[in-house]
Design a protein around this motif. Sequence first.
Motif, PDB file in Angstrom:
ATOM      1  N   TRP A 327       0.978  -1.061   0.084  1.00 51.94           N
ATOM      2  CA  TRP A 327       0.343   0.128  -0.115  1.00 51.94           C
ATOM      3  C   TRP A 327       0.836   1.344  -0.431  1.00 51.94           C
ATOM      4  CZ3 TRP A 327      -1.198   4.769   3.030  1.00 51.94           C
ATOM      5  CH2 TRP A 327      -2.242   4.863   2.405  1.00 51.94           C
ATOM      6  N   VAL A 328       1.867   0.768   1.003  1.00 55.26           N
ATOM      7  CA  VAL A 328       2.567   2.875   0.988  1.00 55.26           C
ATOM      8  C   VAL A 328       3.990   2.851  -0.724  1.00 55.26           C
ATOM      9  CG1 VAL A 328       4.868   3.703   2.233  1.00 55.26           C
ATOM     10  CG2 VAL A 328       2.703   2.405   3.796  1.00 55.26           C
ATOM     11  N   GLN A 329       4.225   1.677  -0.300  1.00 59.15           N
ATOM     12  CA  GLN A 329       5.210   1.817  -1.823  1.00 59.15           C
ATOM     13  C   GLN A 329       3.898   2.324  -3.133  1.00 59.15           C
ATOM     14  OE1 GLN A 329       4.643  -0.595   0.601  1.00 59.15           O
ATOM     15  NE2 GLN A 329       6.776  -2.003   0.379  1.00 59.15           N
ATOM     16  N   LYS A 330       2.765   2.301  -3.382  1.00 57.24           N
ATOM     17  CA  LYS A 330       1.914   2.265  -3.867  1.00 57.24           C
ATOM     18  C   LYS A 330       1.457   3.916  -4.412  1.00 57.24           C
ATOM     19  CE  LYS A 330       0.793  -2.558  -5.548  1.00 57.24           C
ATOM     20  NZ  LYS A 330      -0.392  -3.570  -6.192  1.00 57.24           N
ATOM     21  N   VAL A 331       1.283   3.960  -3.223  1.00 56.79           N
ATOM     22  CA  VAL A 331       0.523   5.622  -2.583  1.00 56.79           C
ATOM     23  C   VAL A 331       1.934   6.058  -3.397  1.00 56.79           C
ATOM     24  CG1 VAL A 331       0.412   7.088  -0.716  1.00 56.79           C
ATOM     25  CG2 VAL A 331      -1.216   4.616  -1.199  1.00 56.79           C
ATOM     26  N   ALA A 332       3.041   6.342  -2.814  1.00 59.64           N
ATOM     27  CA  ALA A 332       4.365   6.631  -3.054  1.00 59.64           C
ATOM     28  C   ALA A 332       4.595   6.645  -4.339  1.00 59.64           C
ATOM     29  CB  ALA A 332       5.435   5.880  -2.101  1.00 59.64           C
ATOM     30  N   GLY A 333       4.712   5.848  -5.148  1.00 62.95           N
ATOM     31  CA  GLY A 333       4.729   5.948  -6.519  1.00 62.95           C
ATOM     32  C   GLY A 333       3.328   5.943  -7.563  1.00 62.95           C
ATOM     33  N   ASN A 334       2.385   7.244  -7.020  1.00 60.58           N
ATOM     34  CA  ASN A 334       1.225   7.074  -7.602  1.00 60.58           C
ATOM     35  C   ASN A 334       0.786   6.332  -8.051  1.00 60.58           C
ATOM     36  OD1 ASN A 334       0.830  10.056  -6.526  1.00 60.58           O
ATOM     37  ND2 ASN A 334       2.976  10.993  -7.761  1.00 60.58           N
TER      38      ASN A 334
END
Length: 395
Positions: A327-334
Amino acid sequence: MTTKTFLSPFRFNNGLVIKNHIVMSPMTTMSSFYNGMITTDELNYYAARAGGPGMMLTGVANVSDNGKGFEGELSVAHDEMLVGLTKLAKAIHKDGTKAILQIFHAGRKSNSAILRGEKPVSASALAASYPANSETPRALNNQEILQIISDFGEATRRAIQAGFDGIELHGANTYLLQQFFSENSNQRTDTWGGSREKRLKFPLAVIKTVNEVVNKYANRPFLVGYRISPEEIETPGIRLEDSLFFVDKIKSKIDYLHLSMGDYKRTSLNNPNNKKTLISQFARHTQGIIPLIGIGSIETPEDVNAAMADGADLVAIGREFIREPQWVQKVAGNDLNSIRTQISPSDMDELAIPPVMQTYLKESFYSVMHFTDDPKIHQSYQNTLAPMEGFEKKI
């Protein structure tokens, strides 16, 4: 455009820095060995979700053998657990995520089957009102109370030695720390009960002992957090005013406060005239003193922003991390469109969810896990207690 200030670093008062404001909630895996040792299934589960959140809270670990609350529960009650706990801390530390070990004693929220014939214990010999078949516990004597306080200290020492970055005292969900504070479960007439101040004595003693152990053994910033349930629905029982009183008494002695509730939008369950969110009301007592972790059905960046705008300094995500480990990685990568907001039963192995935990999710949390084969409207915990808060919910 979604603001993502929650991805910036956060510094605790004791100097510990986490890389963002996101916390993975402590969630029951029910997957430890019979004696409480960690299993490979659990290590894989945590490793799959590490690296994104600023810190991860483990599922609860018992500090005493008679504090075990359910089968498959992690234990930190003996030194032989250190090897597995060290592996667990190392797995969580991937890419800088901090590891927090949640510790507890179940008290009367156990039974003689789980305790292998031993009767459960509590502040008083009073059975819980739910589940309906709750056993009547044995009231702890003074020496036993002192031993459990010591057990919390020893558990903290082991967490330090295993490489964790902190412990969280699970004083919520009607477990023993809460049982001593609640008039529903503590009707003692000695020094450990009676007035609200006297019912606070046990959790204060645990916090004091834990802090002494941290000061003695930790050679690095080490957090002492506390998790609290805002209210009980029984009468007599803890009301919001009691919990805010509790927070005022402990906030100078802990590093953060973590709420336990199923929806971050929740208002008081006992006082319908109180329309303010619980997060905002607790924040008024913690702001500028210690960080507050908000929680409850957080799924999207917008939910995180809303909880923080309401007063949360950090935001814990639970069920969404089960569905979406990255979740965090995908949010950070838009990469928002690829985030799983539903979960297919056929994908649970791929998501490194232990088999026993899969069954638990289907049986106890089916209506709120967003399973793709669930034809019903998803249930909300905004106006009710969730199963993890101590309420035995029939699905």
